[in-house]
Design a protein around this motif. Structure first.
Motif, PDB file in Angstrom:
ATOM      1  N   TRP A   1      -5.891  -1.389   7.963  1.00 14.61           N
ATOM      2  CA  TRP A   1      -7.392  -0.880   7.995  1.00 14.61           C
ATOM      3  C   TRP A   1      -7.658   0.406   8.423  1.00 14.61           C
TER       4      TRP A   1
ATOM      5  N   GLY B   1      -8.445  -8.501  -2.335  1.00 11.22           N
ATOM      6  CA  GLY B   1      -8.566  -7.218  -2.720  1.00 11.22           C
ATOM      7  C   GLY B   1      -9.520  -6.645  -1.982  1.00 11.22           C
ATOM      8  N   SER B   2      -9.936  -5.271  -1.847  1.00 14.69           N
ATOM      9  CA  SER B   2     -11.054  -4.724  -1.129  1.00 14.69           C
ATOM     10  C   SER B   2     -11.596  -3.480  -1.775  1.00 14.69           C
TER      11      SER B   2
ATOM     12  N   ASN C   1      -2.721   0.820  -1.053  1.00 22.34           N
ATOM     13  CA  ASN C   1      -2.978  -0.247  -0.387  1.00 22.34           C
ATOM     14  C   ASN C   1      -3.600  -0.298   0.850  1.00 22.34           C
TER      15      ASN C   1
ATOM     16  N   VAL D   1      -7.586  -0.914   3.197  1.00 23.76           N
ATOM     17  CA  VAL D   1      -8.755  -1.394   3.008  1.00 23.76           C
ATOM     18  C   VAL D   1      -9.872  -0.480   2.114  1.00 23.76           C
TER      19      VAL D   1
ATOM     20  N   GLU E   1      -6.879  -8.296   2.497  1.00 26.44           N
ATOM     21  CA  GLU E   1      -6.133  -7.059   2.144  1.00 26.44           C
ATOM     22  C   GLU E   1      -4.954  -6.639   2.476  1.00 26.44           C
TER      23      GLU E   1
ATOM     24  N   GLY F   1      -8.936  -0.224  -0.818  1.00 26.54           N
ATOM     25  CA  GLY F   1      -8.155   0.205  -2.275  1.00 26.54           C
ATOM     26  C   GLY F   1      -7.950   1.321  -2.420  1.00 26.54           C
TER      27      GLY F   1
ATOM     28  N   CYS G   1      -7.307  -7.314  -7.237  1.00 27.86           N
ATOM     29  CA  CYS G   1      -6.091  -6.705  -6.790  1.00 27.86           C
ATOM     30  C   CYS G   1      -5.736  -5.383  -7.548  1.00 27.86           C
TER      31      CYS G   1
ATOM     32  N   PRO H   1      -6.747  -7.565   7.294  1.00 29.31           N
ATOM     33  CA  PRO H   1      -5.769  -6.546   6.792  1.00 29.31           C
ATOM     34  C   PRO H   1      -4.233  -7.154   6.838  1.00 29.31           C
TER      35      PRO H   1
END
Length: 567
Positions: free
Chosen positions: A36, A9-10, A95, A97, A32, A99, A289, A250
């Protein structure tokens, strides 16, 4: 290569971990599921952001199953489930980079000290799994201050009855106020309410390689093309990548966390963009996540040591899921009732209202049905806003008063009246969604995603107290709209969850029998696994969750850094 830290997750719960550890010299990898994207990829495109849901998976590929309760003829609650590919009810929130922090509104209210000790302050509520937190507000406060500086929060502290203790004012001055903010202030003063400026995770002046707010008016659900909004990507990950110590992968969908016979996590298995299975090895793993998908990943990661899912030998993973209780309200300001100056102020576009009420963060009212024996109850927050979404506003104009479809001149007339005769002021109510046995995540036994893995089934039973508090607060918001002179005032409070505000499922606590994580958000049953999104929260508080998720992730990052430096 074996990394020091692997983060799944990011977003707000992941980016502080990557930032702090990469800056300290650790080798970090972020996995992720989404692409991105950068500022160059974000446009003020209402079709993309609101109609087509372009930053989330297609529900035909990745969905959830929602289980709702209905009281039937026998007087019992029966649970019925439906896949979101059928209902079109999305529980995805971004969804990419960074989030969902890319698409937040950035209302950054802190929790109050009382939020950390609901049970000891107000006592038990029948049917609710209320517990005190294993940490206090004072332990988290320095990390709220760290968020203010490193994510970038603009605002001004003013005294009001429930102002939380702070070590400093906000590092960035408040954003420009919409003229109607003064109307709210005036009406609140007449009613004896305390109108407070809302802190926002949006830069009011350029800093840290980011531009300041451009006041487009399109913020909630939109990516920020200036970088002013404090997303995990813009505020933290960009700087972490610059250290040379962070690798972001990603389009990496993690589907399994492998563990050994001691319970330690050894590898993260993921599908790459081409659908091929890959894996990453690391010494420490951090899962962030967002609440539903974090529980799903742990439940799916079964092994000989964890036959019921990773860190789930006590059966607590997925339990006590919470959202945000509350609802909305609205009132119309009819242009023909206003002076030319008032009309001009109302038509002003761009600046935020940035006003809220927290006078009833704790309710002290013996006439309130939800109060305890002492006449007290936990209350919440009322935030005011203008909703900038013309396509949604136009929806409905294609019908006449009898519901018949219109077109041509009749349609043009309806649209003209909709956009030129009035403007709607709205408010949102935030109060606790109490944790119960009827709100949880588990794996569905029938529906799978496009990779063939079981999807999360979400039961969304709510406690009746949530509605009582929401209605109490909504009445106060409506009272202020009436004092302002609004017409057609209405409110809506229900037991349906706002899907962008989710927490719980892996609550932290001191007792390994009743919690998944310890006070540092490390799994009780796995000594190198941490969970740092909103899953850790045993109760959600009466404000949006993102500020607290950021602060806690910075707190846990410091703990992980000290352990890494000591190894």
């Amino acid at each position: 290569m074996t990394y020091d830290i692997c983060v799944v997750g990011s977003g707000a719960g992941a980016s502080p971990i990557a930032y702090i550890l990469a800056k300290a010299g650790a080798k970090v990898v972020v996995l992720e599921k989404g692409p991105w994207l950068t500022e160059d990829d974000f446009y003020k495109d209402e079709l993309a952001a609101n109609i087509r849901d372009s930053y989330n998976p297609k529900l035909s590929d990745e969905q959830h199953v929602i289980e709702e309760g209905h009281v039937e003829d026998d007087g019992q609650t029966h649970w019925h489930k439906e896949a979101t590919s059928e209902s079109d009810w999305s529980f995805w929130n971004g969804n990419v980079v960074g989030g969902s922090s890319n698409f937040m509104s950035g209302y950054f209210h802190r929790l109050k000290p009382v939020d950390f000790k609901l049970k000891s302050t107000f006592g038990d509520i029948e049917g609710a799994n209320i517990v005190d937190w294993p940490i206090s507000y004072d332990e988290l406060e320095p990390f709220y201050a760290q968020v203010d500086k490193q994510v970038g929060v603009s605002g001004k502290v003013v005294e009001h009855p429930y102002q939380e203790p702070r070590s400093a004012d906000f590092p960035y001055p408040p954003l420009i106020d919409h003229p109607v903010a003064q109307w709210i202030d005036t009406a609140a003063e007449k009613l004896g309410f305390h109108s407070i400026p809302v802190p926002r995770a949006i830069l009011s002046r350029p800093d840290m390689g980011r531009q300041s707010c451009e006041y487009s008016g399109y913020c909630s659900r939109y990516g920020c093309s200036s970088g002013a909004k404090g997303s995990g990507r813009a505020a933290l990950l960009n700087h972490a990548v610059a250290t040379g110590n962070l690798t972001i992968i990603p389009n990496a969908k993690v589907f399994h966390l492998a563990s050994d016979d001691s319970g330690a996590v050894t590898a993260a298995h993921y599908y790459d963009q081409a659908g091929r299975k890959q894996l990453v090895n690391a010494r420490t793993f951090v899962v962030a996540c967002q609440a539903v998908e974090t529980s799903r990943l742990l439940l799916q990661s079964k092994s000989k040591f964890f036959p019921n899912g990773l860190a789930n030998n006590n059966g607590q993973v997925g339990k006590n899921l919470v959202f945000s209780g509350g609802g909305t309200g609205r009132g119309d300001f009819i242009f023909s009732d206003l002076t030319p100056e008032q009309q001009q102020a109302l038509k002003s576009d761009g600046p935020f209202l940035n006003r809220a009420l927290q006078d009833w963060y704790q309710i002290d009212d013996k006439t309130f049905n939800g109060a305890n024996k002492a006449g007290k109850a936990k209350g919440g927050t009322i935030d005011f806003l203008f909703f900038r979404n013309p396509i949604s506003r136009a929806s409905g104009s294609q019908y006449d008063e009898d519901g018949a479809l219109v077109w041509g001149e009749a349609l043009k007339k309806n649209l003209f009246e909709e956009f030129t005769s009035y403007k709607t002021l709205r408010f949102e109510v935030f109060n606790d969604w109490l944790p119960t046995d009827d709100c949880f995540v588990e794996l569905d036994d029938e529906v799978t995603d496009k990779w063939g893995d079981p999807v999360a089934k979400i039961r969304i039973g709510a406690h009746e107290q949530d509605v009582l508090v929401g209605e109490y607060l909504a009445e106060k918001g409506a009272q202020l709209l009436e004092k302002m002179g609004a017409k057609n005032i209405s409110t809506s409070v229900s037991q349906y969850p706002p899907t962008n505000l989710m927490a719980g499922g892996c609550r932290f606590g001191n007792d390994p029998k009743t919690s998944v994580l310890n006070k540092y958000c490390r799994a009780h049953e796995s000594n190198n696994l941490y969970v740092t999104d909103g899953s850790f929260m045993p109760t959600g508080g009466s404000v949006p969750h993102t500020y607290t998720i950021y602060a806690n992730a910075f707190r846990v990052a410091e703990h992980i850094k000290q352990k890494w430096q000591g190894d």
